[in-house]
Design a protein around this motif. Structure first.
Motif, PDB file in Angstrom:
ATOM      1  N   ILE A 171      48.534  97.077  19.562  1.00 28.14           N
ATOM      2  CA  ILE A 171      47.409  96.309  20.099  1.00 28.14           C
ATOM      3  C   ILE A 171      47.036  96.808  21.492  1.00 28.14           C
ATOM      4  CG2 ILE A 171      46.746  94.027  20.948  1.00 28.14           C
ATOM      5  CD1 ILE A 171      48.383  92.857  18.633  1.00 28.14           C
ATOM      6  N   HIS A 223      43.347  96.378  17.342  1.00 28.93           N
ATOM      7  CA  HIS A 223      44.386  97.241  16.797  1.00 28.93           C
ATOM      8  C   HIS A 223      43.945  98.702  16.937  1.00 28.93           C
ATOM      9  CE1 HIS A 223      45.526  93.448  14.744  1.00 28.93           C
ATOM     10  NE2 HIS A 223      46.745  93.938  14.880  1.00 28.93           N
ATOM     11  N   ASN A 252      48.689 100.111  14.154  1.00 27.42           N
ATOM     12  CA  ASN A 252      48.911  98.671  14.275  1.00 27.42           C
ATOM     13  C   ASN A 252      49.129  98.138  15.683  1.00 27.42           C
ATOM     14  OD1 ASN A 252      48.802  98.279  11.411  1.00 27.42           O
ATOM     15  ND2 ASN A 252      50.876  99.118  11.278  1.00 27.42           N
TER      16      ASN A 252
END
Length: 281
Positions: free
Chosen positions: A239, A198, A237
């Motif tokens: 990826i 993340h 958040n």
């Protein structure tokens, strides 16, 4: 200077390095040869089935073994649960671990054929090897005979696991405390060739490295641009692949990326900050 290929295939030392921190237990290859001869093929079959469907489970399962061994030795304590949420599993560094149900599945299968024989710690070690092989990584013989631990303490995991923002001094000291060498540090870092992260784990390197809204100067500038496209200023958040282009394949490209100043974490980049660790890249 060791070649990348030579270093990569020395990842089999993962097995032996972790044996060093197995709480002094007497381990050997084929420990279950008489008491549970079908154990390893059984675990491999389960792992192969899982990874064929969900290859993204390979990194967290490999990481689970590492996190288990780094706290109390390879005793399976990362698998234990606490009603009060005070076990290793509940510590922040372990909240992103996935695949516990796979360990449970393998343990249940072992219990059917060899009840009361195989430890969860050994299941975890075998699964770590088998998921690595399943994503085209090297094979190694796993020494077994571990005993399961009975204690699992959240605060221990929180303080003993090394953070992705660790500097080279912290990394070397952490490995030395566990009987692991500088070479082990570099080799085991190669596990970052698979998996994702993340933005929160490296966001500060892009936007606020020293608290002055700056970028980490050790990062390759072209890589910074690519990362900023995926992780916007307030994005924690999203990826990102740790090894872009081959994050589902266990190969040696991680070492090339680090050498080009494209290690995603500060702990990756730190390998270039020390003459001993840099010599292996």
């Amino acid at each position: 200077m060791a070649s990348i290929s030579t270093l990569f295939f020395q990842l089999i030392t993962l097995a032996f390095a972790f044996n060093i921190v197995a709480n002094g237990q007497s381990l050997k290859v084929g420990y279950y040869q008489e008491t549970c001869p079908d154990l390893e093929p059984l675990v491999k079959e389960i792992v192969d089935q899982v990874i064929s469907i969900s290859p993204t489970l390979a990194p967290p399962l490999l990481r689970m073994h590492f996190h288990d061994c780094f706290v109390r030795g390879c005793d399976g304590s990362v698998l234990l649960e606490s009603p009060a949420k005070k076990s290793e599993k509940d510590a922040d560094p372990n909240l992103s671990l996935r695949g516990f149900e796979i360990i449970d599945q393998a343990k249940a299968a072992a219990e059917k054929v060899c009840p009361g024989v195989v430890s969860c710690a050994d299941i975890l070690a075998l699964v770590a090897r088998d998921v690595t092989v399943a994503v085209k990584g090297p094979f190694w013989e796993v020494e077994t005979g571990r005993r399961d631990g009975r204690a699992s303490i959240k605060s221990e995991a929180l303080h003993k696991l090394l953070a992705p923002f660790s500097n080279i001094s912290t990394l070397k000291k952490g490995f030395k405390k566990r009987g692991l060498s500088v070479k082990d540090l570099v080799v085991l870092s190669g596990g970052h060739t698979i998996g994702i992260s993340h933005c929160s784990s490296f966001h500060y390197r892009l936007y606020n490295f020293t608290g002055r809204l700056d970028t980490d100067p050790s990062l390759d500038s072209k890589y910074v641009k690519k990362l900023k496209m995926k992780c916007k200023p307030r994005d924690q958040n999203s990826i990102v692949e740790m090894d872009p282009g081959s994050f589902e394949t266990f190969d040696e490209s991680y070492f090339r990326l680090v050498a080009k100043r494209r290690g995603l974490f500060k702990s990756d980049a730190a390998l270039l900050d020390d003459i001993e660790t840099k010599a292996y890249l």
